[in-house]
Design a protein around this motif. Sequence first.
Motif, mmCIF file in Angstrom:
data_model
loop_
_atom_site.group_PDB
_atom_site.id
_atom_site.type_symbol
_atom_site.label_atom_id
_atom_site.label_comp_id
_atom_site.label_asym_id
_atom_site.label_seq_id
_atom_site.Cartn_x
_atom_site.Cartn_y
_atom_site.Cartn_z
ATOM 1 N N ILE A 171 0.845 -1.207 0.000
ATOM 2 C CA ILE A 171 0.000 0.000 0.000
ATOM 3 C C ILE A 171 0.877 1.253 0.000
ATOM 4 C CG2 ILE A 171 -1.637 1.374 1.364
ATOM 5 C CD1 ILE A 171 -2.831 -1.266 2.385
ATOM 6 N N ASP A 172 1.847 1.285 0.940
ATOM 7 C CA ASP A 172 2.659 2.486 1.107
ATOM 8 C C ASP A 172 3.469 2.789 -0.141
ATOM 9 O OD1 ASP A 172 1.579 2.296 3.571
ATOM 10 O OD2 ASP A 172 3.455 2.007 4.679
ATOM 11 N N ARG A 192 -5.576 2.774 5.496
ATOM 12 C CA ARG A 192 -4.166 3.087 5.783
ATOM 13 C C ARG A 192 -3.796 4.479 5.265
ATOM 14 N NH1 ARG A 192 0.354 1.172 7.925
ATOM 15 N NH2 ARG A 192 2.318 1.726 6.922
ATOM 16 N N VAL A 193 -4.231 4.811 4.053
ATOM 17 C CA VAL A 193 -3.869 6.112 3.488
ATOM 18 C C VAL A 193 -4.501 7.235 4.313
ATOM 19 C CG1 VAL A 193 -4.064 7.618 1.462
ATOM 20 C CG2 VAL A 193 -3.497 5.199 1.177
ATOM 21 N N PHE A 240 -7.163 1.549 -4.747
ATOM 22 C CA PHE A 240 -6.062 2.521 -4.699
ATOM 23 C C PHE A 240 -6.635 3.916 -4.613
ATOM 24 C CE2 PHE A 240 -3.206 5.583 -6.647
ATOM 25 C CZ PHE A 240 -1.986 5.298 -6.050
ATOM 26 N N ILE A 241 -6.068 4.743 -3.728
ATOM 27 C CA ILE A 241 -6.369 6.180 -3.768
ATOM 28 C C ILE A 241 -5.066 6.923 -3.530
ATOM 29 C CG2 ILE A 241 -8.775 6.029 -2.992
ATOM 30 C CD1 ILE A 241 -7.804 6.904 -0.203
ATOM 31 N N ASP A 242 -4.954 8.100 -4.108
ATOM 32 C CA ASP A 242 -3.764 8.902 -3.834
ATOM 33 C C ASP A 242 -4.212 10.242 -3.253
ATOM 34 O OD1 ASP A 242 -4.731 10.377 -5.923
ATOM 35 O OD2 ASP A 242 -2.955 10.173 -7.195
ATOM 36 N N SER A 243 -3.308 11.193 -3.205
ATOM 37 C CA SER A 243 -3.626 12.457 -2.529
ATOM 38 C C SER A 243 -4.698 13.241 -3.287
ATOM 39 C CB SER A 243 -2.364 13.291 -2.365
ATOM 40 O OG SER A 243 -1.781 13.551 -3.624
ATOM 41 N N LEU A 298 2.867 1.767 -3.232
ATOM 42 C CA LEU A 298 1.980 2.144 -4.338
ATOM 43 C C LEU A 298 1.614 3.626 -4.251
ATOM 44 C CD1 LEU A 298 -0.481 -0.875 -4.641
ATOM 45 C CD2 LEU A 298 1.046 -0.010 -6.429
ATOM 46 N N VAL A 299 1.305 4.080 -3.040
ATOM 47 C CA VAL A 299 0.910 5.482 -2.873
ATOM 48 C C VAL A 299 2.114 6.400 -3.111
ATOM 49 C CG1 VAL A 299 0.056 7.207 -1.250
ATOM 50 C CG2 VAL A 299 -0.992 4.940 -1.321
ATOM 51 N N ILE A 336 -2.507 7.511 7.630
ATOM 52 C CA ILE A 336 -1.185 8.109 7.450
ATOM 53 C C ILE A 336 -1.294 9.622 7.252
ATOM 54 C CG2 ILE A 336 0.641 8.301 5.695
ATOM 55 C CD1 ILE A 336 0.450 5.165 5.643
ATOM 56 N N ASN A 337 -2.382 10.069 6.670
ATOM 57 C CA ASN A 337 -2.570 11.497 6.434
ATOM 58 C C ASN A 337 -3.180 12.220 7.620
ATOM 59 O OD1 ASN A 337 -1.979 12.534 3.527
ATOM 60 N ND2 ASN A 337 -2.630 10.407 3.351
ATOM 61 N N GLY A 369 0.962 15.335 -1.456
ATOM 62 C CA GLY A 369 1.723 14.306 -2.182
ATOM 63 C C GLY A 369 3.133 14.177 -1.640
ATOM 64 N N LEU A 376 5.674 7.784 3.897
ATOM 65 C CA LEU A 376 5.570 6.382 3.507
ATOM 66 C C LEU A 376 6.907 5.727 3.189
ATOM 67 C CD1 LEU A 376 2.399 6.716 1.262
ATOM 68 C CD2 LEU A 376 2.568 5.724 3.540
ATOM 69 N N GLY A 378 3.102 6.369 -6.666
ATOM 70 C CA GLY A 378 2.019 7.020 -7.400
ATOM 71 C C GLY A 378 2.109 8.543 -7.313
ATOM 72 N N GLU A 379 2.413 9.035 -6.101
ATOM 73 C CA GLU A 379 2.532 10.486 -5.919
ATOM 74 C C GLU A 379 3.702 11.042 -6.731
ATOM 75 O OE1 GLU A 379 0.336 12.340 -4.437
ATOM 76 O OE2 GLU A 379 -0.832 10.664 -3.639
ATOM 77 N N ASP A 390 -6.792 8.048 -9.054
ATOM 78 C CA ASP A 390 -5.545 8.808 -9.088
ATOM 79 C C ASP A 390 -5.837 10.103 -9.852
ATOM 80 O OD1 ASP A 390 -5.621 8.133 -11.794
ATOM 81 O OD2 ASP A 390 -4.250 6.438 -11.536
ATOM 82 N N PHE A 425 -6.686 -0.513 2.153
ATOM 83 C CA PHE A 425 -5.889 0.485 1.439
ATOM 84 C C PHE A 425 -6.343 1.894 1.835
ATOM 85 C CE2 PHE A 425 -3.674 2.762 -1.658
ATOM 86 C CZ PHE A 425 -2.779 1.928 -2.308
ATOM 87 N N LEU A 437 3.061 12.702 1.845
ATOM 88 C CA LEU A 437 2.837 11.257 1.763
ATOM 89 C C LEU A 437 4.125 10.516 1.429
ATOM 90 C CD1 LEU A 437 -0.576 10.734 -0.040
ATOM 91 C CD2 LEU A 437 0.122 9.904 2.213
#
Lengths: 533, 106
Positions: free
Chosen positions: A442-443, B92-93, B58-61, A445-446, B96-97, A499, A506, A449-450, B27, B89, A502
């Motif tokens: 997960i970490d 967790r994101v 999946f997700i991003d910022s 990938l993010v 973390i944020n 971004g 991560l 990805g960023e 994304d 997923f 993150l």
Amino acid sequence: MPAVHGQGAQEKLHRLQTLTDAALAHLSLDEMLDELLERVRELLDADTAAVLLLDPSAEELVATAAKGIEEEVRQGVRIPLGQGFAGRVAVSHRPLMLEQVNDTNVLNPILLEKGIQSLMGAPLIASGSVLGVVHVGTLTPRRFTEEDAELLQLAGDRAALAISAHLSNHERAATAVLQRSLLPERLPTIRGLQFAARYVPGEPGNLGGDWYDVLLLSPDLVGLTIGDVVGHGLRAAVVMGRFRSALRAYAIDSDDPAVVLSRLDTLATRFEPNEMATALYGVLDRTTGTFRYATAGHPPPVLAVPNGEARLSEVPTDPPIGTGITRKRHNHLLEIPPDATMYLYTDGLVERRGDTIDRGLARLRAAAEPGLPDVGCSRIMKTLLGSEALGDDCALLAVRRHEVMPAGFELLVPARPTSLATVRAEVRRWLRTTDATADDVIDLLVAIGEACANSIEHAYGASDGKVSIRARIEGSTVEVSVADRGTWRAPQGQDRGRGMTLMRKLTDNVTISRRPEGTEVTMQRRIGASESA
Amino acid sequence: MRSGLFQIERSRATDGGSTLVLTGEVDIATAELLDDELQSEVLATDGDVRVDSSGLDFIDSSALHALVRAHRKLEPDGRRLVLHDPSNFVRRVIEINGLADVLMIE
């Protein structure tokens, strides 16, 4: 019973046959001793008969079988060697008689309580050493004859034979079981390392005090032991088992090999004052290949490298385990490069009667090759031992370090948002071949990805803009670089700021390098089960 | 794996609230779509906006940004953005944020 002192040749023959009867050999030891005592008692017209055996300390006789005086066995009577009637028989190595028993010439109160008046005893001797004593007693005073003594000695010899065979079989079986339970059945599987080992007893079935061990201390650190307890047989194997367990316990507490061996030495000196062992213990970091080790009188590791001669890692050794010398022990470093194989061994491998140890070590160096440890072990055993019968136990442990494959991937994608899905698919595929946990995936990938999103947003719209992604793993650290052509644009707006946050959160390290031809973001992160430590 | 695919389904509840069921990956290629849908949902309903994120791989910022924008629009009216059954997923994101206490998770 009048026939006791019978002189006839017929009678004599009968007596001999009674005691040497082959049928006795088919009984278990306990049954055989019981039957023999019964026959002796009858032949000599005695009231009691007993066998006492020397215990493993070789200092005391222990009542093992008895007729008419069963209390001896039940109460576990012990007679010190040289004392009491049985003790004197054992040290005199010949039959003795006692016409009148009293509290000055016997030690065992049961003999007096039973009212035994006269005693005759004979030693049990096998291969020149005393195993124990057999004695008979009478409740009325009796003067035993020379012929009686001969007969008792015959019974004693018969018993000694059976006991000696039984004990050595028993010890052999026990040692083999013990040794099997103490040597690792299966060497662990550790990414980036391969192991193989050999153990050969000095004489078939007669095992000894050599051991080896592989301990997983953490995802990256592996403890390696090889050792050799002085002596052979069950006793050496038992001591080996204790040393091995103690070393394991100390290895968990300290990753300093010199400290581990010092503690083992302290334990051995205090609780096993008569034992000595040589040992080598070290901690191997599978990611760097550094082997940090200490040696207690043990022969040095041999390192076989690709395209080069195998070399002995000769360092000054500290004293063996069990010497109680409190001087500080030392650590040594040995770098094991990729595709090199290190061999640890006991002196049984290199010592030969009538040859110097240096010549044995030279033979080992010549035979040691890098490559698969199992092939390497086989080659060394074949070259150094051949079909020769060994005088000593011999143990060999090989560890090979190899590059972890696949090391990574490279990808060049168009600088378009739709490329992100392609990158993720590749990252997922690659991480599946590593030790990465679900959270690691997960970490990464993010974070990746960023970084890619930043590059794409920047290069987007440029004609044939591309983003390159390079990923590799070294040990348990993943490194991913994302590069575009163009200058890095400072994060704009709240989402792009997030971004960067993150990426930093991560991964363990983020580096941004700006060059005229473009910007590259490099991230590192440790992966695997215990990365949170 | 439905790599790159992103889907939004809307279901309206009887209490005036509604649920957006999100599946796939969000994304920068798809975040705008999510943002548009959330904003129109905020305007179209009177109650809370529920987002079923159990099917998000999946997700991003940029996705988080869309979620936070919706949350800010709802907050002054005493309404909430509720994340229903987030996938590991998503969970967790968000953690973390530091958004676990901001966005309502149920």
